[in-house]
Design an enzyme around this catalytic site. Structure first.
Site, PDB file in Angstrom:
ATOM      1  N   ARG A   1       0.822  -1.228   0.000  1.00 30.28           N
ATOM      2  CA  ARG A   1       0.000   0.000   0.000  1.00 30.28           C
ATOM      3  C   ARG A   1       0.849   1.269   0.000  1.00 30.28           C
ATOM      4  O   ARG A   1       0.631   2.177  -0.796  1.00 30.28           O
ATOM      5  CB  ARG A   1      -0.889   0.024   1.253  1.00 30.28           C
ATOM      6  N   ILE A   2       1.843   1.335   0.907  1.00 26.21           N
ATOM      7  CA  ILE A   2       2.638   2.568   1.034  1.00 26.21           C
ATOM      8  C   ILE A   2       3.743   2.597  -0.025  1.00 26.21           C
ATOM      9  O   ILE A   2       3.912   3.596  -0.731  1.00 26.21           O
ATOM     10  CB  ILE A   2       3.219   2.695   2.458  1.00 26.21           C
TER      11      ILE A   2
ATOM     12  N   ASP B   1      10.196  -6.938  -3.766  1.00 27.57           N
ATOM     13  CA  ASP B   1       9.099  -7.396  -2.898  1.00 27.57           C
ATOM     14  C   ASP B   1       9.003  -8.901  -3.067  1.00 27.57           C
ATOM     15  O   ASP B   1       9.299  -9.421  -4.153  1.00 27.57           O
ATOM     16  CB  ASP B   1       7.770  -6.713  -3.316  1.00 27.57           C
TER      17      ASP B   1
ATOM     18  N   PRO C   1       6.756  -4.913   6.258  1.00 27.78           N
ATOM     19  CA  PRO C   1       6.432  -5.106   7.676  1.00 27.78           C
ATOM     20  C   PRO C   1       7.628  -5.725   8.401  1.00 27.78           C
ATOM     21  O   PRO C   1       8.608  -6.141   7.756  1.00 27.78           O
ATOM     22  CB  PRO C   1       5.259  -6.097   7.622  1.00 27.78           C
TER      23      PRO C   1
ATOM     24  N   ALA D   1       9.297   2.605   7.996  1.00 35.69           N
ATOM     25  CA  ALA D   1       8.496   1.373   8.106  1.00 35.69           C
ATOM     26  C   ALA D   1       8.481   0.895   9.562  1.00 35.69           C
ATOM     27  O   ALA D   1       7.574   1.265  10.322  1.00 35.69           O
ATOM     28  CB  ALA D   1       9.036   0.324   7.156  1.00 35.69           C
ATOM     29  N   ARG D   2       9.467   0.108   9.958  1.00 33.58           N
ATOM     30  CA  ARG D   2       9.547  -0.396  11.329  1.00 33.58           C
ATOM     31  C   ARG D   2      11.006  -0.332  11.770  1.00 33.58           C
ATOM     32  O   ARG D   2      11.897  -0.722  11.004  1.00 33.58           O
ATOM     33  CB  ARG D   2       9.044  -1.848  11.396  1.00 33.58           C
TER      34      ARG D   2
ATOM     35  N   ASP E   1      12.467   7.532  10.879  1.00 32.02           N
ATOM     36  CA  ASP E   1      11.174   7.855  11.493  1.00 32.02           C
ATOM     37  C   ASP E   1      10.760   6.765  12.469  1.00 32.02           C
ATOM     38  O   ASP E   1       9.907   6.990  13.325  1.00 32.02           O
ATOM     39  CB  ASP E   1      10.105   8.016  10.397  1.00 32.02           C
TER      40      ASP E   1
ATOM     41  N   GLU F   1      12.242   2.367  20.084  1.00 28.09           N
ATOM     42  CA  GLU F   1      11.477   3.615  20.200  1.00 28.09           C
ATOM     43  C   GLU F   1      10.419   3.618  21.304  1.00 28.09           C
ATOM     44  O   GLU F   1      10.018   4.691  21.773  1.00 28.09           O
ATOM     45  CB  GLU F   1      10.808   3.957  18.862  1.00 28.09           C
TER      46      GLU F   1
ATOM     47  N   HIS G   1       8.230   8.649  14.752  1.00 31.29           N
ATOM     48  CA  HIS G   1       7.192   7.809  14.125  1.00 31.29           C
ATOM     49  C   HIS G   1       5.992   8.663  13.686  1.00 31.29           C
ATOM     50  O   HIS G   1       4.846   8.366  14.029  1.00 31.29           O
ATOM     51  CB  HIS G   1       6.744   6.702  15.104  1.00 31.29           C
TER      52      HIS G   1
HETATM   53  P1  NAD Z   1       1.504  -3.632   3.120  1.00 32.07           P
HETATM   54  O1  NAD Z   1       1.213  -4.917   3.802  1.00 32.07           O
HETATM   55  O2  NAD Z   1       0.462  -3.012   2.268  1.00 32.07           O
HETATM   56  O3  NAD Z   1       2.842  -3.787   2.225  1.00 32.07           O
HETATM   57  C1  NAD Z   1       3.993  -4.422   2.699  1.00 32.07           C
HETATM   58  C2  NAD Z   1       4.716  -5.029   1.504  1.00 32.07           C
HETATM   59  O4  NAD Z   1       5.921  -5.622   1.995  1.00 32.07           O
HETATM   60  C3  NAD Z   1       3.913  -6.149   0.814  1.00 32.07           C
HETATM   61  O5  NAD Z   1       3.847  -5.900  -0.577  1.00 32.07           O
HETATM   62  C4  NAD Z   1       4.693  -7.408   1.137  1.00 32.07           C
HETATM   63  O6  NAD Z   1       4.633  -8.398   0.106  1.00 32.07           O
HETATM   64  C5  NAD Z   1       6.101  -6.855   1.291  1.00 32.07           C
HETATM   65  N1  NAD Z   1       6.993  -7.744   2.031  1.00 32.07           N
HETATM   66  C6  NAD Z   1       6.716  -8.573   3.061  1.00 32.07           C
HETATM   67  N2  NAD Z   1       7.812  -9.249   3.431  1.00 32.07           N
HETATM   68  C7  NAD Z   1       8.819  -8.832   2.606  1.00 32.07           C
HETATM   69  C8  NAD Z   1      10.184  -9.170   2.494  1.00 32.07           C
HETATM   70  N3  NAD Z   1      10.756 -10.098   3.285  1.00 32.07           N
HETATM   71  N4  NAD Z   1      10.915  -8.547   1.544  1.00 32.07           N
HETATM   72  C9  NAD Z   1      10.343  -7.624   0.716  1.00 32.07           C
HETATM   73  N5  NAD Z   1       9.042  -7.292   0.768  1.00 32.07           N
HETATM   74  C10 NAD Z   1       8.301  -7.875   1.715  1.00 32.07           C
HETATM   75  O7  NAD Z   1       1.964  -2.630   4.288  1.00 32.07           O
HETATM   76  P2  NAD Z   1       1.908  -1.034   4.266  1.00 32.07           P
HETATM   77  O8  NAD Z   1       0.587  -0.592   4.776  1.00 32.07           O
HETATM   78  O9  NAD Z   1       2.403  -0.568   2.967  1.00 32.07           O
HETATM   79  O10 NAD Z   1       2.983  -0.712   5.429  1.00 32.07           O
HETATM   80  C11 NAD Z   1       4.378  -0.787   5.164  1.00 32.07           C
HETATM   81  C12 NAD Z   1       5.163  -0.467   6.429  1.00 32.07           C
HETATM   82  O11 NAD Z   1       4.892   0.871   6.857  1.00 32.07           O
HETATM   83  C13 NAD Z   1       4.843  -1.367   7.623  1.00 32.07           C
HETATM   84  O12 NAD Z   1       6.048  -1.740   8.256  1.00 32.07           O
HETATM   85  C14 NAD Z   1       4.060  -0.451   8.555  1.00 32.07           C
HETATM   86  O13 NAD Z   1       4.194  -0.846   9.914  1.00 32.07           O
HETATM   87  C15 NAD Z   1       4.723   0.865   8.277  1.00 32.07           C
HETATM   88  N6  NAD Z   1       3.960   2.061   8.672  1.00 32.07           N
HETATM   89  C16 NAD Z   1       4.649   3.137   9.149  1.00 32.07           C
HETATM   90  C17 NAD Z   1       3.977   4.303   9.529  1.00 32.07           C
HETATM   91  C18 NAD Z   1       4.715   5.524  10.009  1.00 32.07           C
HETATM   92  O14 NAD Z   1       4.090   6.504  10.414  1.00 32.07           O
HETATM   93  N7  NAD Z   1       6.038   5.542   9.983  1.00 32.07           N
HETATM   94  C19 NAD Z   1       2.578   4.338   9.442  1.00 32.07           C
HETATM   95  C20 NAD Z   1       1.901   3.225   8.927  1.00 32.07           C
HETATM   96  C21 NAD Z   1       2.601   2.088   8.527  1.00 32.07           C
END
Ligand code: NAD
Length: 331
Positions: free
Chosen positions: A155-156, A175, A207, A234-235, A259, A264, A296
């Site tokens: 998604r992001i 990915d 994730p 991300a994390r 971020d 954290e 964050h």
């Molecule tokens: P999502 O599930 O839509 O997308 C994650 C992508 O990562 C998927 O396409 C998945 O196939 C891929 N993935 C999984 N394991 C993988 C690996 N080993 N190697 C490569 N790709 C892999 O998630 P999202 O909603 O896009 O969120 C992405 C990240 O952003 C998450 O870690 C979430 O916690 C983080 N996030 C951060 C904030 C912030 O404010 N900083 C806010 C929301 C989400």
């Protein structure tokens, strides 16, 4: 119907009021988190909405069940603080908000990239010293034409790739599951190492899983192009922070947007201004000009806060009215 919200800050309160007026539902809210000390405040309410941060006392689930509570709507994507088996055993459905404004996070990643590409910290240092000359230390490159590696194109990451593509960058992706829709503007590589090797900017959007935890360690940074910019919105646990600092010290990286940070939980979202930071690693991140550290907040826009409130309260009502919601995480 009467709903009770905990953990409501003054940023969320106007959106809670707005939702209550629009939906004609009685809501009460407090800034405190739900604990054994204040669980009696739930009495008399039908629905419960929390934004719990850190460990949750799962022994409360039994008490909530005894009080007739059927659900907990958590106002975040993460729900790992709840013992889902215990919730199910107590007939409590837990919901989350998996997505609330992917654009907000993507735009922050782009902001961080531009901050370093345009050498903003160095320009600020020069101006602070009243040195207003044009000179090579502040001469930048346009972002157009740079190569960007997006790791995780869900998604992001998908929106991040789209934004950089529209800025004229060459976007490379990795990915475990290729997003065919994204192939219009992402050239996928077979490994993370291949994706990062020619990238001027590397941005993480996966994730935290057993495969991604500490994926960005000393060995992985050795595959980066010299002087790359690294972005983690991300994390925190995806990155070995000591290795990141070493990569900056050796000019493997020229800048990093942090971020999310591996340790954290103790500090982020708290006012620590009158206390000493005891985490030496965090302190070392804070003092560097080549790190843009933020607590964050990549997601933190009015749109995200409103969506978190609105979507969690909508899930609450769906469960109370129809017994289910698509966002139940303990089906
Ligand atoms: P999502 O599930 O839509 O997308 C994650 C992508 O990562 C998927 O396409 C998945 O196939 C891929 N993935 C999984 N394991 C993988 C690996 N080993 N190697 C490569 N790709 C892999 O998630 P999202 O909603 O896009 O969120 C992405 C990240 O952003 C998450 O870690 C979430 O916690 C983080 N996030 C951060 C904030 C912030 O404010 N900083 C806010 C929301 C989400």
């Amino acid at each position: 119907m009467k709903l009770k919200l905990f953990d409501v800050g003054n940023d969320e309160a106007p959106f809670v009021e707005k939702w209550a007026n629009e939906n004609n539902v009685e809501v009460d809210y407090v800034p405190d988190s739900l604990t054994r000390d204040n669980i009696n405040e739930v009495s008399g309410y039908d629905g419960l909405c929390l934004s719990h941060n850190g460990p949750f006392d799962n022994s409360l689930l039994k008490d909530l069940n005894d009080m007739g509570i059927k659900q907990i709507a958590q106002r975040s994507a993460g729900f790992d603080m709840y013992d889902l088996e215990e919730a199910t055993a107590n007939s409590i459905k837990v919901t989350n908000v998996p997505s609330y404004s992917p654009n907000s996070i993507a735009e922050y990643a782009l902001t961080g990239a531009l901050y370093f590409v345009r050498k903003v910290p160095t320009v600020q240092q020069h101006v602070a010293k009243q040195d207003f000359r044009w000179q090579p230390t502040i001469m930048a490159r346009p972002i157009k034409g740079l190569t960007v590696a997006v790791i995780g194109t869900g998604r992001i990451g998908y929106i991040v790739a789209e934004l950089f593509h529209h800025m004229g960058c060459d976007v490379i992706g990795y990915d475990i599951q290729i997003n065919p829709q994204a192939e219009k503007f992402i050239t996928y590589k077979d490994t993370v190492q291949e994706a990062v090797k020619d990238a001027d900017i590397v941005t993480l959007h996966t994730p935290a899983t057993k495969d991604t935890i500490k994926m960005f360690n000393q060995e992985m940074f050795s595959h980066f192009k010299d002087g790359a910019i690294f972005i983690n919105c991300a994390r925190g646990v995806l990155v070995d922070t000591e290795a990141l600092i070493q990569a900056l010290d050796t000019n493997k990286l020229s800048g990093a947007v942090i971020d999310t940070y591996e340790n954290e939980a103790t500090y982020f979202r708290k006012d620590w201004s009158s206390k000493e930071i005891e985490d030496d690693l965090l302190a070392s991140l804070m003092e560097r000009d080549d790190i843009l550290l933020s607590p964050h907040i990549a997601f933190y826009t009015n749109e995200s806060v409103e969506n978190l409130v609105e979507r969690s309260l909508n899930s609450t009502m769906e469960i109370l009215r129809h017994g289910d919601s698509e966002f139940v995480v303990n089906k």
